[in-house]
Design an enzyme around this catalytic site. Structure first.
Site, PDB file in Angstrom:
ATOM      1  N   ASP A   1      49.237-122.931  78.628  1.00 15.52           N
ATOM      2  CA  ASP A   1      49.557-122.337  79.908  1.00 15.52           C
ATOM      3  C   ASP A   1      49.035-121.115  79.764  1.00 15.52           C
ATOM      4  OD1 ASP A   1      50.901-120.933  78.005  1.00 15.52           O
ATOM      5  OD2 ASP A   1      52.878-121.529  78.674  1.00 15.52           O
ATOM      6  N   SER A   2      49.244-120.561  80.955  1.00 13.77           N
ATOM      7  CA  SER A   2      48.614-119.123  81.165  1.00 13.77           C
ATOM      8  C   SER A   2      49.473-117.994  80.603  1.00 13.77           C
ATOM      9  CB  SER A   2      48.424-119.060  82.749  1.00 13.77           C
ATOM     10  OG  SER A   2      49.681-118.911  83.371  1.00 13.77           O
TER      11      SER A   2
ATOM     12  N   GLY B   1      51.851-116.894  82.409  1.00 10.68           N
ATOM     13  CA  GLY B   1      52.577-116.557  83.431  1.00 10.68           C
ATOM     14  C   GLY B   1      54.186-116.890  83.420  1.00 10.68           C
ATOM     15  N   PHE B   2      54.475-118.109  83.377  1.00 10.81           N
ATOM     16  CA  PHE B   2      55.848-118.479  83.300  1.00 10.81           C
ATOM     17  C   PHE B   2      56.706-117.712  82.078  1.00 10.81           C
ATOM     18  CE2 PHE B   2      59.654-121.043  81.726  1.00 10.81           C
ATOM     19  CZ  PHE B   2      60.201-121.407  82.999  1.00 10.81           C
TER      20      PHE B   2
ATOM     21  N   ASP C   1      49.552-117.701  87.182  1.00  4.85           N
ATOM     22  CA  ASP C   1      50.225-117.902  88.581  1.00  4.85           C
ATOM     23  C   ASP C   1      51.478-116.999  88.332  1.00  4.85           C
ATOM     24  OD1 ASP C   1      51.206-119.519  86.418  1.00  4.85           O
ATOM     25  OD2 ASP C   1      52.462-120.815  88.093  1.00  4.85           O
TER      26      ASP C   1
ATOM     27  N   GLN D   1      52.040-123.330  93.838  1.00  5.57           N
ATOM     28  CA  GLN D   1      53.406-123.004  93.839  1.00  5.57           C
ATOM     29  C   GLN D   1      53.901-123.244  95.375  1.00  5.57           C
ATOM     30  OE1 GLN D   1      55.384-121.939  91.759  1.00  5.57           O
ATOM     31  NE2 GLN D   1      54.000-121.272  90.102  1.00  5.57           N
TER      32      GLN D   1
ATOM     33  N   GLY E   1      56.769-124.134  89.316  1.00  7.42           N
ATOM     34  CA  GLY E   1      58.010-123.640  89.887  1.00  7.42           C
ATOM     35  C   GLY E   1      58.892-124.637  90.275  1.00  7.42           C
TER      36      GLY E   1
ATOM     37  N   ASP F   1      55.121-131.772  80.515  1.00  6.05           N
ATOM     38  CA  ASP F   1      55.305-131.175  79.292  1.00  6.05           C
ATOM     39  C   ASP F   1      56.553-130.759  79.224  1.00  6.05           C
ATOM     40  OD1 ASP F   1      54.621-128.815  80.928  1.00  6.05           O
ATOM     41  OD2 ASP F   1      55.287-128.186  79.029  1.00  6.05           O
TER      42      ASP F   1
ATOM     43  N   CYS G   1      63.815-149.147  68.980  1.00  8.15           N
ATOM     44  CA  CYS G   1      62.658-148.334  68.513  1.00  8.15           C
ATOM     45  C   CYS G   1      62.247-148.760  67.223  1.00  8.15           C
ATOM     46  CB  CYS G   1      63.464-147.026  68.581  1.00  8.15           C
ATOM     47  SG  CYS G   1      62.022-145.794  68.107  1.00  8.15           S
TER      48      CYS G   1
ATOM     49  N   CYS H   1      60.034-146.563  65.494  1.00  6.83           N
ATOM     50  CA  CYS H   1      59.567-145.235  64.776  1.00  6.83           C
ATOM     51  C   CYS H   1      59.956-145.094  63.583  1.00  6.83           C
ATOM     52  CB  CYS H   1      60.028-143.980  65.609  1.00  6.83           C
ATOM     53  SG  CYS H   1      61.676-143.515  65.446  1.00  6.83           S
TER      54      CYS H   1
ATOM     55  N   CYS I   1      63.927-144.753  63.012  1.00  5.26           N
ATOM     56  CA  CYS I   1      64.407-145.670  63.119  1.00  5.26           C
ATOM     57  C   CYS I   1      64.342-146.986  62.446  1.00  5.26           C
ATOM     58  CB  CYS I   1      64.358-146.293  64.783  1.00  5.26           C
ATOM     59  SG  CYS I   1      65.200-145.019  66.038  1.00  5.26           S
TER      60      CYS I   1
ATOM     61  N   HIS J   1      61.470-138.874  66.361  1.00  5.73           N
ATOM     62  CA  HIS J   1      62.041-139.962  67.268  1.00  5.73           C
ATOM     63  C   HIS J   1      62.125-139.737  68.598  1.00  5.73           C
ATOM     64  CE1 HIS J   1      64.491-142.906  69.032  1.00  5.73           C
ATOM     65  NE2 HIS J   1      65.258-142.183  69.656  1.00  5.73           N
TER      66      HIS J   1
END
Lengths: 372, 372
Positions: free
Chosen positions: B94-95, B97-98, B148, B191, B218, B268, B306, B308, B311, B337
């Site tokens: 990510d940048s 920014g957030f 951003d 945005q 956003g 994500d 599941c 995995c 499990c 899991h």
């Protein structure tokens, strides 16, 4: 016939170091062996499949902790400790004795057993030889330990003598309630503090009872290293040569090698996993405290002579970053490395004994380790 | 030619769901895809080899965190983020920014960029479009995000309009400093808050700049789910069909499926890993809060559907015990899991789109999940 048997394969010609093989219902254990500790039904911060991959054949778990949480009956319902924690190798459980005695003011000892308060919620409990065997029976460990009394250090002769004699009576009670179980074996624990004649007395009494294996208890309880080595100089000779000898609670590389040299076959300790979580690694060149500024831009592996997952894939700089950032992966990767280090040290030790060059091996290890 | 390209393989006949493939210098990513988040150069409590095994093809890491600790120059010296953290799949960063906007009183925004104080030690820093690209360049991520400004929710129209226009100017500055790097691509971030015309305006301005992929920023910033779905109903139509569409910060199963249905390709979120550490599992029958007394003696797996590692090998009773005993393995097994669950959900989603039965798949998932 005990479920656990021992085969003595070879003895070193210059020292008392020995190569052996223990058989349990869950497989073979090559000795000398270091047993990772899984106090609460998990070796902290590592998966059992990783333990398997690095060659662990036996782990230790704690009766006291599992009795309190989640409870031995629950584990029995789950199909036993092996199934509960997904470990198909061998398991040794301690008796809970050491833990309850360590509770200090929270416990009271009588001939019958020990009344104590839980470190979790303060609730009152009673542990006795019979109860310790009942709990370990429910857990289903391959090797159970007799319920013993572990004197502190220092302790006067009179106290230690009375204590070892009680340990003998308790060992007999353990044996008495256990005799019908074919899948689990009990090891006796030799006490006697730092007194040679008392160690001898304890050993004689327990050997008489014919356990399939024997431990040395009451060591690594705060005494200077030299005192422990002194006991290790004579005590193994009091133990039968055709049975495994287990030094409880010891896990630094030098303690392991000194123990092996004096005829010890088995070791356990939380040290490698605990220091891993505190950011310290055992390496072929001594301990590495990963948070040190020296490693900030050190892009070499933790231990250039190690081929573990951590050393193959990560740099000291990365491990330092993880530790400083409080990332769980720091504990995971250092735990993996430290356990791999000790298990691999014991593998090399066995090879050295097999080739009758243990003393040379020990010397070259110490020369590189450099802090003994 | 951008290093990151997208191939649109198939579109659902009844919804806007689409099947695609992103190519980066580190391989292919099948979409729709959920990207596990590795904030501090590690996805918390899991090893990269496990991520690989469960089919993760791309992970996300955070510019803000890595800039502060251990520092992007250090990671560059280490050979880049892929090598530093031992991940040879794709990485999106990510940048920052957030994160800096989330600092509240600790930051100040001007046209030039954002001055902020570190959450670690209070030290003063400056992040701008140019700096964000410089940092991401040093990290060596495959997909960089344009710097951003992410307005909070609620925010008035005037603020959001000014903010999106600044975001456009910043995106241009990002592109201007980046144009010569062939191994990394920049995605633009649309945005416009919850205002349809502003989303359109933002999208038009950014599409004009011809980024190889676009994100919706956003969203999932505190607004009611219905409001987010409303934006998702129209915003993807403003984004080019032949480029990947990424909905940032979203990771619950229903958000993922609702996003896919509306034409989103990438997601994500820290949700699966964070709730795992807090003892909550995502399962095919809804969430399981593992500490609940109901699971004390539940010897069945976390999710019977599941396959995995967790499990296949452990019971709910065991996982509950680990959580109550504060064992790190609890975080490890639940993280494994939850990530496996979302990655596998996206696998099934892709198959459903391929077979043109996405709506049926979504309905049957919801019927079993039961808490939408």
């Amino acid at each position: 016939m005990d479920a656990v048997t021992f085969e003595l394969i070879k003895k070193c010609s210059k020292t008392k170091a020995r190569l052996g093989k223990i058989k349990t219902p869950h497989g073979y254990i090559e000795t000398p062996v270091f047993m990772p500790v899984g106090t609460q039904a998990t070796v902290k911060a590592i998966k059992t499949e990783e333990l398997k991959e690095m060659g662990a054949q036996i782990i230790l778990s704690n009766t006291y902790h599992l009795y309190l949480r989640p409870g031995h009956e629950l584990i029995q319902e789950a199909g036993g400790l092996h199934k509960f924690m997904n470990w198909d190798g061998s398991i040794l459980t301690d008796s809970g004795g050491f833990q309850v005695f360590s509770l200090g003011d929270l416990r009271k000892i009588t001939e019958e057993g020990v009344t104590f308060r839980s470190h979790i919620d303060g609730s009152k409990h009673f542990l006795s030889p019979e109860k310790a065997i009942e709990i370990q029976g429910a857990l289903g460990s391959d090797i159970m330990m007799a319920f013993d009394e572990c004197p502190p250090y220092p302790a006067d002769r009179e106290y230690v003598k009375a204590s070892l004699e009680r340990t003998t009576r308790w060992a007999k009670r353990c044996k008495d309630v256990h005799n019908k179980n074919e899948k689990q074996s009990i090891f006796g624990i030799i006490q006697g503090g730092m007194y040679k004649d008392l160690r001898y007395e304890s050993a004689c009494q327990l050997v008489e009872m014919d356990f399939p294996g024997y431990a040395l208890g009451g060591l690594s309880v705060g005494e200077p290293k030299e005192i422990m080595y002194e006991v290790l100089d004579y005590a193994p000779d009091f133990m039968p040569a055709h049975k495994p000898r287990y030094l409880m609670g010891v896990g630094s590389p030098d303690y392991l090698l000194e123990g092996v040299e004096r005829g010890i076959d088995m070791f356990d300790c939380v040290l490698p996993t605990r220091i891993a979580r505190n950011g310290t690694a055992m390496t072929s060149k001594g301990r590495v405290v990963i948070k040190n500024a020296a490693y900030e831009r050190d892009f070499s592996p933790l231990d250039s002579e190690c081929d573990c997952y951590t050393c193959r894939n990560y740099s000291r700089a990365y491990l330092r970053h993880l530790f400083k950032a409080n990332e769980i992966l720091s504990s995971m990767l250092l735990t993996h490395h430290n356990l791999h280090f000790l298990i691999s040290l014991m593998k090399k030790t066995r090879k050295a004994i097999e080739e009758d060059r243990f003393s040379e091996f020990k010397k070259s290890f110490y020369d590189a380790y450099g802090e003994i």
